[in-house]
Design a protein around this motif. Structure first.
Motif, PDB file in Angstrom:
ATOM      1  N   SER A 110       0.861  -1.180   0.000  1.00 14.58           N
ATOM      2  CA  SER A 110       0.000   0.000   0.000  1.00 14.58           C
ATOM      3  C   SER A 110       0.895   1.226   0.000  1.00 14.58           C
ATOM      4  CB  SER A 110      -0.920   0.019   1.229  1.00 14.58           C
ATOM      5  OG  SER A 110      -1.759  -1.119   1.248  1.00 14.58           O
ATOM      6  N   ALA A 111       0.382   2.337  -0.537  1.00 17.56           N
ATOM      7  CA  ALA A 111       1.179   3.558  -0.603  1.00 17.56           C
ATOM      8  C   ALA A 111       0.253   4.758  -0.681  1.00 17.56           C
ATOM      9  CB  ALA A 111       2.114   3.514  -1.816  1.00 17.56           C
ATOM     10  N   GLU A 112       0.840   5.936  -0.494  1.00 14.26           N
ATOM     11  CA  GLU A 112       0.093   7.191  -0.608  1.00 14.26           C
ATOM     12  C   GLU A 112       0.960   8.177  -1.371  1.00 14.26           C
ATOM     13  OE1 GLU A 112      -1.000  11.271   0.130  1.00 14.26           O
ATOM     14  OE2 GLU A 112       0.823  10.305   0.904  1.00 14.26           O
ATOM     15  N   LYS A 113       0.320   8.936  -2.307  1.00 14.07           N
ATOM     16  CA  LYS A 113       1.062   9.889  -3.112  1.00 14.07           C
ATOM     17  C   LYS A 113       0.127  11.014  -3.536  1.00 14.07           C
ATOM     18  CE  LYS A 113       4.117  10.009  -7.207  1.00 14.07           C
ATOM     19  NZ  LYS A 113       5.416  10.102  -6.518  1.00 14.07           N
ATOM     20  N   GLU A 114       0.537  12.246  -3.283  1.00 14.20           N
ATOM     21  CA  GLU A 114      -0.227  13.423  -3.694  1.00 14.20           C
ATOM     22  C   GLU A 114      -1.683  13.399  -3.205  1.00 14.20           C
ATOM     23  OE1 GLU A 114       1.365  15.766  -5.037  1.00 14.20           O
ATOM     24  OE2 GLU A 114       3.216  14.694  -5.474  1.00 14.20           O
ATOM     25  N   GLY A 115      -1.915  12.798  -2.033  1.00 12.38           N
ATOM     26  CA  GLY A 115      -3.276  12.749  -1.504  1.00 12.38           C
ATOM     27  C   GLY A 115      -4.093  11.590  -2.019  1.00 12.38           C
ATOM     28  N   TYR A 116      -3.512  10.717  -2.839  1.00 17.14           N
ATOM     29  CA  TYR A 116      -4.201   9.537  -3.357  1.00 17.14           C
ATOM     30  C   TYR A 116      -3.594   8.290  -2.727  1.00 17.14           C
ATOM     31  CZ  TYR A 116      -6.126  12.590  -6.970  1.00 17.14           C
ATOM     32  OH  TYR A 116      -6.794  13.593  -7.642  1.00 17.14           O
ATOM     33  N   ASN A 117      -4.446   7.298  -2.518  1.00 14.26           N
ATOM     34  CA  ASN A 117      -3.990   6.039  -1.937  1.00 14.26           C
ATOM     35  C   ASN A 117      -3.890   4.960  -3.014  1.00 14.26           C
ATOM     36  OD1 ASN A 117      -3.750   6.567   0.999  1.00 14.26           O
ATOM     37  ND2 ASN A 117      -5.923   7.090   0.805  1.00 14.26           N
ATOM     38  N   PHE A 118      -2.929   4.054  -2.811  1.00 17.19           N
ATOM     39  CA  PHE A 118      -2.669   2.962  -3.738  1.00 17.19           C
ATOM     40  C   PHE A 118      -2.720   1.643  -2.972  1.00 17.19           C
ATOM     41  CE2 PHE A 118      -0.611   6.700  -5.297  1.00 17.19           C
ATOM     42  CZ  PHE A 118      -0.637   6.644  -6.677  1.00 17.19           C
ATOM     43  N   ALA A 119      -3.252   0.618  -3.616  1.00 24.74           N
ATOM     44  CA  ALA A 119      -3.230  -0.733  -3.052  1.00 24.74           C
ATOM     45  C   ALA A 119      -2.856  -1.695  -4.165  1.00 24.74           C
ATOM     46  CB  ALA A 119      -4.584  -1.103  -2.463  1.00 24.74           C
ATOM     47  N   GLU A 120      -1.863  -2.532  -3.913  1.00 23.78           N
ATOM     48  CA  GLU A 120      -1.361  -3.470  -4.916  1.00 23.78           C
ATOM     49  C   GLU A 120      -1.471  -4.896  -4.385  1.00 23.78           C
ATOM     50  OE1 GLU A 120       2.894  -4.498  -7.175  1.00 23.78           O
ATOM     51  OE2 GLU A 120       2.810  -3.309  -5.322  1.00 23.78           O
ATOM     52  N   TRP A 121      -1.899  -5.818  -5.239  1.00 23.52           N
ATOM     53  CA  TRP A 121      -1.903  -7.229  -4.882  1.00 23.52           C
ATOM     54  C   TRP A 121      -1.827  -8.081  -6.144  1.00 23.52           C
ATOM     55  CZ3 TRP A 121      -6.209  -4.224  -5.052  1.00 23.52           C
ATOM     56  CH2 TRP A 121      -7.358  -4.722  -5.700  1.00 23.52           C
ATOM     57  N   TYR A 122      -1.578  -9.391  -5.962  1.00 19.89           N
ATOM     58  CA  TYR A 122      -1.403 -10.315  -7.082  1.00 19.89           C
ATOM     59  C   TYR A 122      -2.302 -11.532  -6.897  1.00 19.89           C
ATOM     60  CZ  TYR A 122       2.848  -7.675  -8.174  1.00 19.89           C
ATOM     61  OH  TYR A 122       3.728  -6.681  -8.485  1.00 19.89           O
ATOM     62  N   ALA A 123      -2.769 -12.091  -8.021  1.00 19.13           N
ATOM     63  CA  ALA A 123      -3.555 -13.314  -7.987  1.00 19.13           C
ATOM     64  C   ALA A 123      -3.635 -13.905  -9.386  1.00 19.13           C
ATOM     65  CB  ALA A 123      -4.973 -13.046  -7.463  1.00 19.13           C
ATOM     66  N   ASP A 124      -3.409 -15.218  -9.494  1.00 18.14           N
ATOM     67  CA  ASP A 124      -3.571 -15.944 -10.752  1.00 18.14           C
ATOM     68  C   ASP A 124      -2.800 -15.322 -11.911  1.00 18.14           C
ATOM     69  OD1 ASP A 124      -5.325 -17.727  -9.461  1.00 18.14           O
ATOM     70  OD2 ASP A 124      -7.016 -16.378  -9.809  1.00 18.14           O
ATOM     71  N   GLY A 125      -1.561 -14.910 -11.639  1.00 17.62           N
ATOM     72  CA  GLY A 125      -0.722 -14.376 -12.704  1.00 17.62           C
ATOM     73  C   GLY A 125      -1.028 -12.948 -13.098  1.00 17.62           C
ATOM     74  N   LEU A 126      -1.843 -12.253 -12.319  1.00 17.22           N
ATOM     75  CA  LEU A 126      -2.206 -10.874 -12.636  1.00 17.22           C
ATOM     76  C   LEU A 126      -1.813  -9.957 -11.478  1.00 17.22           C
ATOM     77  CD1 LEU A 126      -5.835 -11.430 -14.033  1.00 17.22           C
ATOM     78  CD2 LEU A 126      -3.742 -11.105 -15.373  1.00 17.22           C
ATOM     79  N   VAL A 127      -1.463  -8.712 -11.799  1.00 19.09           N
ATOM     80  CA  VAL A 127      -1.225  -7.705 -10.781  1.00 19.09           C
ATOM     81  C   VAL A 127      -2.427  -6.759 -10.778  1.00 19.09           C
ATOM     82  CG1 VAL A 127       0.061  -6.210 -12.375  1.00 19.09           C
ATOM     83  CG2 VAL A 127       0.348  -5.921  -9.914  1.00 19.09           C
ATOM     84  N   PHE A 128      -2.819  -6.337  -9.599  1.00 16.05           N
ATOM     85  CA  PHE A 128      -3.956  -5.434  -9.413  1.00 16.05           C
ATOM     86  C   PHE A 128      -3.457  -4.178  -8.693  1.00 16.05           C
ATOM     87  CE2 PHE A 128      -5.455  -9.725  -9.607  1.00 16.05           C
ATOM     88  CZ  PHE A 128      -6.668  -9.689 -10.289  1.00 16.05           C
ATOM     89  N   TRP A 129      -3.767  -3.023  -9.260  1.00 13.47           N
ATOM     90  CA  TRP A 129      -3.440  -1.743  -8.628  1.00 13.47           C
ATOM     91  C   TRP A 129      -4.718  -0.938  -8.497  1.00 13.47           C
ATOM     92  CZ3 TRP A 129       0.804   0.514  -6.429  1.00 13.47           C
ATOM     93  CH2 TRP A 129       2.056  -0.086  -6.631  1.00 13.47           C
ATOM     94  N   ALA A 130      -5.134  -0.646  -7.274  1.00 11.84           N
ATOM     95  CA  ALA A 130      -6.295   0.205  -7.019  1.00 11.84           C
ATOM     96  C   ALA A 130      -5.801   1.601  -6.634  1.00 11.84           C
ATOM     97  CB  ALA A 130      -7.162  -0.371  -5.908  1.00 11.84           C
ATOM     98  N   VAL A 131      -6.388   2.632  -7.251  1.00 14.04           N
ATOM     99  CA  VAL A 131      -5.993   4.021  -7.006  1.00 14.04           C
ATOM    100  C   VAL A 131      -7.250   4.839  -6.733  1.00 14.04           C
ATOM    101  CG1 VAL A 131      -4.729   6.023  -7.876  1.00 14.04           C
ATOM    102  CG2 VAL A 131      -4.122   3.729  -8.668  1.00 14.04           C
ATOM    103  N   SER A 132      -7.209   5.648  -5.672  1.00  9.25           N
ATOM    104  CA  SER A 132      -8.385   6.458  -5.345  1.00  9.25           C
ATOM    105  C   SER A 132      -8.021   7.487  -4.281  1.00  9.25           C
ATOM    106  CB  SER A 132      -9.523   5.577  -4.836  1.00  9.25           C
ATOM    107  OG  SER A 132     -10.664   6.353  -4.522  1.00  9.25           O
ATOM    108  N   ASP A 133      -8.921   8.489  -4.133  1.00  5.70           N
ATOM    109  CA  ASP A 133      -8.747   9.435  -3.034  1.00  5.70           C
ATOM    110  C   ASP A 133      -9.605   9.046  -1.833  1.00  5.70           C
ATOM    111  OD1 ASP A 133     -11.182   9.989  -4.179  1.00  5.70           O
ATOM    112  OD2 ASP A 133     -10.899  12.167  -4.279  1.00  5.70           O
ATOM    113  N   VAL A 134     -10.171   7.838  -1.832  1.00 10.12           N
ATOM    114  CA  VAL A 134     -10.851   7.352  -0.631  1.00 10.12           C
ATOM    115  C   VAL A 134      -9.797   7.105   0.444  1.00 10.12           C
ATOM    116  CG1 VAL A 134     -12.721   6.286  -1.953  1.00 10.12           C
ATOM    117  CG2 VAL A 134     -10.724   4.917  -1.316  1.00 10.12           C
TER     118      VAL A 134
END
Length: 267
Positions: free
Chosen positions: A225-249
């Protein structure tokens, strides 16, 4: 066709384009017109070239740039907006009131020339993606999706419509679920361009905020997980895929979204 004939034909092919564009000198013009009277191949090529020229010169004809080029330009422009906003914020916090006033006057009286705009586009097209971190690219794509009115390519909360829509547009099959019951309703999907490739993007809502979930094939790694410029990031992996969620929530909300999505798509 002999090597000599191929060489001769290459010379006529060069003259052909000059003839079509009206750029031949009188001597070569006369030579080429005499050649056309005896060469069916060059006559056929000239007719095809003239047809293409007529089509491209028609009023109202538009030619769409490749999606990858379009997305790369939009990503770079959005990243530029983010970086300019950050620099302006830092400047405003340190400068005195008179400097703020003159900066305001200069900003609103500035009109970029077409030459500057063209130069900027050239720089954008040639800017290496490797110079941007993945977080920078993700943030730029998230901001761009809202600023450029291109949040979705397919606007629906029906996961059974969104998932097949990606078929043929990307080289993998992303999992798609509606998390309305968990407070994250599905809005739709689109294709985007990140990290040198076309990726899938799923869009979710959370209390009026947008969550962009970017998906593409990648090797497994740990969650982050990370935070940048007031936005939050969440990264995870499953079944050979990478997922990146980005939002100001909030960070807890984005973590909850990651956990809910992981549970809903688990085998």
């Amino acid at each position: 066709m002999s090597e000599r004939e191929q060489s001769d034909h290459g010379e006529w092919a060069d003259l052909l384009h000059g003839f079509i564009d009206g750029e031949l000198d009188p001597t070569n013009l006369a030579r080429f017109e005499a050649h056309l009277a005896t060469c069916e191949e060059c006559t056929h090529e000239m007719e095809e070239a003239l047809m293409v020229k007529r089509l491209t010169g028609r009023q109202g004809v538009k030619w769409r740039a490749p999606d990858a080029v379009h997305a790369r330009i939009q990503t770079a422009l959005a990243l530029e907006q983010v970086m300019v906003a950050r620099a302006m914020t830092a400047t405003i916090q340190t400068e005195n009131p008179w400097h703020r006033f003159w900066r305001f006057v200069r900003q609103w009286s500035f009109i970029p020339s077409l030459a500057v705009l063209a130069a900027s586009l050239i720089l954008v097209l040639n800017m290496p993606q490797q110079s941007q971190t993945i977080e920078d690219q993700l943030l730029a794509s998230h901001v761009r999706s809202m600023l450029a009115d291109h949040l979705t390519d397919v606007l629906t909360s029906d996961q059974h419509t969104v998932k097949p829509w990606f078929s043929g547009k990307i080289d993998f099959s992303p999992p798609v679920v509606d998390l309305a019951a968990q407070g994250f309703p599905l809005v739709g999907g689109r294709v985007d361009y990140l990290n040198g490739r076309v990726v899938a993007a799923l869009i979710y809502h959370r209390h009026g905020h947008i969550i962009n979930l970017f998906i593409w094939p990648s090797a497994a790694a740990t969650r982050s997980s990370a935070e940048k410029e007031g936005y939050n990031f969440a990264e995870w992996y499953a079944d050979g895929l990478v997922f990146w969620a980005v939002s100001d929530v909030s960070a807890p909300d984005l973590s909850a979204f990651r956990d809910d999505f992981s549970r809903a798509t688990a085998p």
